[in-house]
Scaffold this active site. Structure first.
Site, mmCIF file in Angstrom:
data_model
loop_
_atom_site.group_PDB
_atom_site.id
_atom_site.type_symbol
_atom_site.label_atom_id
_atom_site.label_comp_id
_atom_site.label_asym_id
_atom_site.label_seq_id
_atom_site.Cartn_x
_atom_site.Cartn_y
_atom_site.Cartn_z
ATOM 1 N N GLU A 124 -2.062 0.558 -8.712
ATOM 2 C CA GLU A 124 -3.501 0.823 -8.795
ATOM 3 C C GLU A 124 -3.787 2.305 -8.548
ATOM 4 O O GLU A 124 -3.389 2.849 -7.519
ATOM 5 C CB GLU A 124 -4.264 -0.002 -7.751
ATOM 6 C CG GLU A 124 -4.196 -1.500 -7.949
ATOM 7 C CD GLU A 124 -4.859 -2.242 -6.795
ATOM 8 O OE1 GLU A 124 -5.914 -1.775 -6.300
ATOM 9 O OE2 GLU A 124 -4.314 -3.276 -6.369
ATOM 10 N N LYS A 156 -13.088 -6.240 -7.380
ATOM 11 C CA LYS A 156 -13.503 -6.570 -6.015
ATOM 12 C C LYS A 156 -14.981 -6.967 -6.066
ATOM 13 O O LYS A 156 -15.862 -6.098 -6.106
ATOM 14 C CB LYS A 156 -13.285 -5.375 -5.086
ATOM 15 C CG LYS A 156 -11.815 -4.985 -4.911
ATOM 16 C CD LYS A 156 -11.682 -3.834 -3.916
ATOM 17 C CE LYS A 156 -10.242 -3.643 -3.469
ATOM 18 N NZ LYS A 156 -9.397 -3.014 -4.467
ATOM 19 N N LYS A 168 0.855 -1.181 0.000
ATOM 20 C CA LYS A 168 0.000 0.000 0.000
ATOM 21 C C LYS A 168 0.893 1.232 0.000
ATOM 22 O O LYS A 168 1.762 1.365 0.864
ATOM 23 C CB LYS A 168 -0.889 0.010 1.249
ATOM 24 C CG LYS A 168 -1.990 -1.035 1.228
ATOM 25 C CD LYS A 168 -3.190 -0.551 0.449
ATOM 26 C CE LYS A 168 -4.382 -1.485 0.600
ATOM 27 N NZ LYS A 168 -5.512 -1.050 -0.245
ATOM 28 N N ASP A 177 -0.701 -0.136 -4.558
ATOM 29 C CA ASP A 177 -2.052 0.423 -4.535
ATOM 30 C C ASP A 177 -2.009 1.774 -3.839
ATOM 31 O O ASP A 177 -1.673 1.861 -2.666
ATOM 32 C CB ASP A 177 -3.002 -0.527 -3.798
ATOM 33 C CG ASP A 177 -4.451 -0.049 -3.844
ATOM 34 O OD1 ASP A 177 -4.726 0.972 -4.500
ATOM 35 O OD2 ASP A 177 -5.309 -0.699 -3.213
ATOM 36 N N ASP A 200 -9.076 0.324 -10.589
ATOM 37 C CA ASP A 200 -9.781 -0.339 -9.491
ATOM 38 C C ASP A 200 -11.083 0.417 -9.246
ATOM 39 O O ASP A 200 -12.140 0.034 -9.743
ATOM 40 C CB ASP A 200 -8.882 -0.361 -8.251
ATOM 41 C CG ASP A 200 -9.555 -0.951 -7.018
ATOM 42 O OD1 ASP A 200 -10.750 -1.299 -7.092
ATOM 43 O OD2 ASP A 200 -8.906 -1.058 -5.970
#
Length: 320
Positions: free
Chosen positions: A190, A235, A133, A161, A213
């Site tokens: 992302e 997701k 992250k 991300d 995303d």
């Protein structure tokens, strides 16, 4: 003869879980269990705070109404994404159309410690893939951490991300600290910037591939092949029914994009279903499912290899 149960649950989270500047103390959700004759199917409905448009209270209301309609013979799926996903999983298990084979090879989440990551990757067969992250701290720090990991582990590929955290300037600050010779081992980043146009510019200017995303859930999004865009991260809890998930995977693959099935911090029951969906729809891609350790317990179904205690169905609050 049809019957159904609906359960409400709450799992304590580890202290450090922060989503969109909000500390997530518990993960709240619902299970539906549908039975027809000797067969049964389970589904998880757990909207993710800060990401789902619906709350779990709203999802509960829609789910209970749908279950009563299903018991009366109506099978039309609800529109609310988390409910549509959970219900479609339960129906697929009931009809035995969700394959049992699962891909439990999760790309491990890394906190920036290369020694810790080396240990995690030692047992990973095949391609070494991890996720980091970025965007939570200073962009310069993120760049230095990513560079350190890629330098320390020569066969590592990283998925990053940023959750749209960066301005164009911050994106440039990040890239400045990542050796250009290592950038090809960033599988994708992302949503680096707040707008899609800024993210596209980031990819062009840095040579770092990006992935969509959040964009997938915006009304003006279209699947198109674009320079610098390598992947889409799907997701299912935020997307909707299994059929919609499959359509998005097929649209991505048709353009030569990688499709990654990814967690919305579901419980172990939902995660094991996502592992099955990943094996079915994206068999050549490691899914992004390494979120179970953010929780303090598993529920109903175990994740292979997890040592977390398991809460059985009898301990859950039954609503129906």
């Amino acid at each position: 003869m049809r019957s159904a149960q609906v359960y409400r649950w709450q799992i304590p989270m580890d202290a450090g879980v922060v989503l969109r500047d909000r500390r997530l103390k518990t993960r709240d959700g619902l299970y539906v269990c549908l039975r027809e004759g000797e067969r049964e199917g389970w589904g998880e409905i757990s909207p993710l705070p800060g990401f789902s448009q619906e709350t779990w209270e709203e999802a509960q209301s829609v789910l209970l109404a749908w279950v009563n309609n299903w018991l009366a013979g109506d099978c039309e799926l609800p529109q609310m994404p988390s409910v549509a996903f959970g219900v479609s999983c339960a129906l697929a298990e009931l009809a035995d159309t969700l394959p049992q084979a699962a891909n439990y090879r999760a790309a491990p989440l890394c906190n920036g410690d290369p020694d810790d990551l080396i240990l995690k990757l030692a047992d990973m067969p095949g391609e070494k893939v991890a996720k980091v992250k970025v965007g939570l701290y200073e962009a310069v720090r993120d760049g230095m951490v990513v560079n350190l990991l890629l330098e320390a582990i020569p066969d590592l590929h990283l998925r990053l991300d940023a959750n749209r955290a960066w301005t164009p300037l911050k994106g440039q600050q990040f890239a400045k600290y990542v050796n250009p010779d290592y950038r090809h081992r960033i599988a994708f980043l992302e949503e680096p910037c707040k707008t899609r146009d800024d993210s596209r510019a980031f990819a062009r200017e840095t040579g770092i591939a990006i992935a969509w995303d959040e964009s997938l859930r915006e009304p003006d999004f279209a699947f198109v092949a674009e320079e610098g865009v390598r992947a889409v991260v799907i997701k299912p809890t935020l997307t909707g029914s299994l059929e919609k998930v499959r359509e998005q995977v097929q649209a991505a693959h048709a353009l030569g994009l990688t499709a990654v099935i990814s967690s919305s911090i579901e419980s172990s029951l939902g995660l094991t279903q996502l592992a099955r969906i990943a094996a079915w729809l994206t068999p050549d891609t490691i899914p992004g499912l390494d979120t179970l350790d953010l929780m303090q317990a598993q529920q109903v179904r175990r994740w292979p290899g997890s040592t977390l205690p398991v809460v059985e169905v009898d301990a859950l609050e039954r609503l129906l």
